[in-house]
Motif scaffolding. Structure first.
Motif, PDB file in Angstrom:
ATOM      1  N   SER A  26       2.367  -0.525  -4.493  1.00 24.86           N
ATOM      2  CA  SER A  26       2.991  -0.151  -5.760  1.00 24.86           C
ATOM      3  C   SER A  26       4.502  -0.081  -5.617  1.00 24.86           C
ATOM      4  O   SER A  26       5.040   0.069  -4.523  1.00 24.86           O
ATOM      5  CB  SER A  26       2.450   1.190  -6.254  1.00 24.86           C
ATOM      6  N   GLU A  27       5.171  -0.191  -6.758  1.00 30.34           N
ATOM      7  CA  GLU A  27       6.628  -0.106  -6.814  1.00 30.34           C
ATOM      8  C   GLU A  27       6.991   0.897  -7.907  1.00 30.34           C
ATOM      9  O   GLU A  27       6.355   0.933  -8.954  1.00 30.34           O
ATOM     10  CB  GLU A  27       7.207  -1.468  -7.174  1.00 30.34           C
ATOM     11  N   VAL A  36       8.786   1.127  -2.664  1.00 28.64           N
ATOM     12  CA  VAL A  36       7.602   0.286  -2.525  1.00 28.64           C
ATOM     13  C   VAL A  36       6.715   0.941  -1.479  1.00 28.64           C
ATOM     14  O   VAL A  36       7.187   1.303  -0.397  1.00 28.64           O
ATOM     15  CB  VAL A  36       7.959  -1.156  -2.099  1.00 28.64           C
ATOM     16  N   GLN A  37       5.435   1.122  -1.812  1.00 29.75           N
ATOM     17  CA  GLN A  37       4.503   1.786  -0.910  1.00 29.75           C
ATOM     18  C   GLN A  37       3.236   0.960  -0.727  1.00 29.75           C
ATOM     19  O   GLN A  37       2.752   0.347  -1.674  1.00 29.75           O
ATOM     20  CB  GLN A  37       4.099   3.155  -1.462  1.00 29.75           C
ATOM     21  N   VAL A  38       2.718   0.985   0.493  1.00 35.12           N
ATOM     22  CA  VAL A  38       1.410   0.409   0.809  1.00 35.12           C
ATOM     23  C   VAL A  38       0.496   1.587   1.128  1.00 35.12           C
ATOM     24  O   VAL A  38       0.776   2.356   2.058  1.00 35.12           O
ATOM     25  CB  VAL A  38       1.481  -0.562   2.009  1.00 35.12           C
ATOM     26  N   ILE A  39      -0.564   1.748   0.354  1.00 30.55           N
ATOM     27  CA  ILE A  39      -1.429   2.921   0.460  1.00 30.55           C
ATOM     28  C   ILE A  39      -2.872   2.507   0.731  1.00 30.55           C
ATOM     29  O   ILE A  39      -3.385   1.564   0.123  1.00 30.55           O
ATOM     30  CB  ILE A  39      -1.361   3.756  -0.840  1.00 30.55           C
ATOM     31  N   LYS A  56      -3.664   7.487   2.203  1.00 31.37           N
ATOM     32  CA  LYS A  56      -2.827   7.498   3.396  1.00 31.37           C
ATOM     33  C   LYS A  56      -1.732   6.451   3.222  1.00 31.37           C
ATOM     34  O   LYS A  56      -2.007   5.282   2.960  1.00 31.37           O
ATOM     35  CB  LYS A  56      -3.687   7.167   4.620  1.00 31.37           C
ATOM     36  N   LEU A  57      -0.490   6.880   3.361  1.00 27.94           N
ATOM     37  CA  LEU A  57       0.643   5.975   3.263  1.00 27.94           C
ATOM     38  C   LEU A  57       0.724   5.145   4.541  1.00 27.94           C
ATOM     39  O   LEU A  57       0.853   5.695   5.630  1.00 27.94           O
ATOM     40  CB  LEU A  57       1.936   6.765   3.063  1.00 27.94           C
ATOM     41  N   LEU A  58       0.604   3.835   4.412  1.00 30.03           N
ATOM     42  CA  LEU A  58       0.681   2.947   5.573  1.00 30.03           C
ATOM     43  C   LEU A  58       2.099   2.471   5.818  1.00 30.03           C
ATOM     44  O   LEU A  58       2.508   2.285   6.959  1.00 30.03           O
ATOM     45  CB  LEU A  58      -0.236   1.734   5.381  1.00 30.03           C
ATOM     46  N   ASN A  59       2.853   2.252   4.740  1.00 26.62           N
ATOM     47  CA  ASN A  59       4.224   1.774   4.874  1.00 26.62           C
ATOM     48  C   ASN A  59       4.956   2.070   3.578  1.00 26.62           C
ATOM     49  O   ASN A  59       4.371   2.031   2.512  1.00 26.62           O
ATOM     50  CB  ASN A  59       4.232   0.272   5.155  1.00 26.62           C
ATOM     51  N   GLY A  60       6.233   2.353   3.661  1.00 28.93           N
ATOM     52  CA  GLY A  60       7.020   2.612   2.475  1.00 28.93           C
ATOM     53  C   GLY A  60       8.473   2.254   2.707  1.00 28.93           C
ATOM     54  O   GLY A  60       8.981   2.363   3.816  1.00 28.93           O
ATOM     55  N   SER A  61       9.133   1.804   1.643  1.00 25.20           N
ATOM     56  CA  SER A  61      10.559   1.460   1.710  1.00 25.20           C
ATOM     57  C   SER A  61      11.243   2.028   0.483  1.00 25.20           C
ATOM     58  O   SER A  61      10.688   1.992  -0.615  1.00 25.20           O
ATOM     59  CB  SER A  61      10.757  -0.049   1.730  1.00 25.20           C
TER      60      SER A  61
END
Length: 65
Positions: A26-27, A36-39, A56-61
């Motif tokens: 999502s953005e 921007v997050q990868v969940i 669980k948050l896998l990656n975020g910017s």
């Protein structure tokens, strides 16, 4: 405002004790900040419905304009 860029199907096979899950990207943009997050979302079956059990948050910017 959040916008979903990608949402996988719900993988419903229980492998190695895992709950059903999906991956969501999502953005969101607020006050000039872009996020921007990868969940990873796990689901639990309650009756005939799948309900979000955990996220669980896998990656975020984050960046600023």
């Amino acid at each position: 405002m959040e916008r979903v860029l990608f949402e996988s199907e719900i993988f419903n096979e229980k492998a190695k004790g895992m709950f059903p899950f999906r991956i969501r990207v999502s953005e969101s943009i607020a006050n000039g900040n872009h996020t921007v997050q990868v969940i990873h979302e796990e689901y639990e079956k309650i009756g005939d419905n799948l309900v979000v059990k955990s996220q669980k948050l896998l990656n975020g910017s984050v960046w600023h304009d």
